[in-house]
Design an enzyme around this catalytic site. Sequence first.
Site, mmCIF file in Angstrom:
data_model
loop_
_atom_site.group_PDB
_atom_site.id
_atom_site.type_symbol
_atom_site.label_atom_id
_atom_site.label_comp_id
_atom_site.label_asym_id
_atom_site.label_seq_id
_atom_site.Cartn_x
_atom_site.Cartn_y
_atom_site.Cartn_z
ATOM 1 N N SER A 253 -3.004 6.784 5.669
ATOM 2 C CA SER A 253 -2.398 5.714 6.459
ATOM 3 C C SER A 253 -3.349 5.287 7.580
ATOM 4 C CB SER A 253 -1.066 6.190 7.059
ATOM 5 O OG SER A 253 -0.548 5.216 7.955
ATOM 6 N N SER B 188 0.861 3.680 2.260
ATOM 7 C CA SER B 188 0.862 4.351 3.559
ATOM 8 C C SER B 188 2.236 4.862 3.979
ATOM 9 C CB SER B 188 0.319 3.411 4.638
ATOM 10 O OG SER B 188 1.236 2.358 4.902
ATOM 11 N N SER C 95 0.842 -1.199 0.000
ATOM 12 C CA SER C 95 0.000 0.000 0.000
ATOM 13 C C SER C 95 0.877 1.249 0.000
ATOM 14 C CB SER C 95 -0.910 0.017 1.229
ATOM 15 O OG SER C 95 -0.165 0.296 2.399
ATOM 16 N N LYS D 53 4.944 0.546 9.646
ATOM 17 C CA LYS D 53 4.752 1.970 9.919
ATOM 18 C C LYS D 53 6.016 2.500 10.591
ATOM 19 C CE LYS D 53 0.342 1.605 8.795
ATOM 20 N NZ LYS D 53 -0.173 2.138 7.511
#
Length: 324
Positions: free
Chosen positions: A289, A129, A127, A184
């Site tokens: 995100s 994010s 993704s 993250k």
Amino acid sequence: MQILTAAVLAAFVGYIGAWYLDLLEGNFALLLFLASVVTGLYWLAERFYFLPQRQQAAARLEAEAQQRRADNERLGVRSDEGAELVQARERLLAQPWWLDWTAGLFPVIVVVFLLRSFLFEPFRIPSASMVPTLLVGDLILVNKYHYGVRLPVINFKITEGNKPQRGDVMVFRYPPRPSQDYIKRVIGVPGDEVAYLNKRLTVNGQPVPTSEQPEFFDEDAMRYFKQYAENLGATPHRMILDNDRRGGFSEHEIPAFPYRDNCRYSVQGVVCKVPEGHYFMMGDNRDNSLDSRYWGFVPDQNIVGKAFFVWMNFGDLKRIGFFN
């Protein structure tokens, strides 16, 4: 054994197929562990039972051929069965298919299992994010021992290692669905008060220094975004903002999660006190995100490892290298 082995292999194929079709939640670490155990048992059986049996059969064949030659020589008959004997011996010593697909794969499977469990694990970024630090399609390596060595499958820590630091890019098990891995950046460590208000990040009352950079063009979204260099940890990293999206929340938007009372939500954003043994995570693509602002804190037992290297991006080979 052929029927048993076919059933075992069919079970593995069925599990992978059901996982691929999203009929069940797969666990690759568990799959590798079971494959290592099963192929290891076949490897032991091959080494100490099946192979000795085939070698004994080959030895009997050679002894019988030698006896026939001796008998023929006494009768004055000359015989030459060398080529046939070699072929017959090779057929006797050859591994059957069901050992090729089990014992034969054991060394490869166990090496992959050990490397992936205790040293480095590859991941693919699915993704946007973590844009602009990591792009969709980046193939990355994750250091599995940096934060302490953990037993595979159960993720039990057996060595301490380093503590996660603000600014680290970390892979972890997604708290609402631990079978799924997320990546993250560590924003808050235990005891920190993290505030993200009006799209400005503050940690323990101190605004995180940022400096404006040239706009970032996202080829997937086909548009430009505001880009900043952020000094959160020891090394600056880049992050982007989408000014078309609001940064605040409504209370009803956020579901319940452990230590939910540690967070306060408002139209300006969110303020959270990070509990002991937990971490506050955010993506570098701040307005695109799904992170700790929405589902809460990451407990220490969910940590997988520290991401540090892009080893391939088939769409852009210049992506290969270390990142912050």
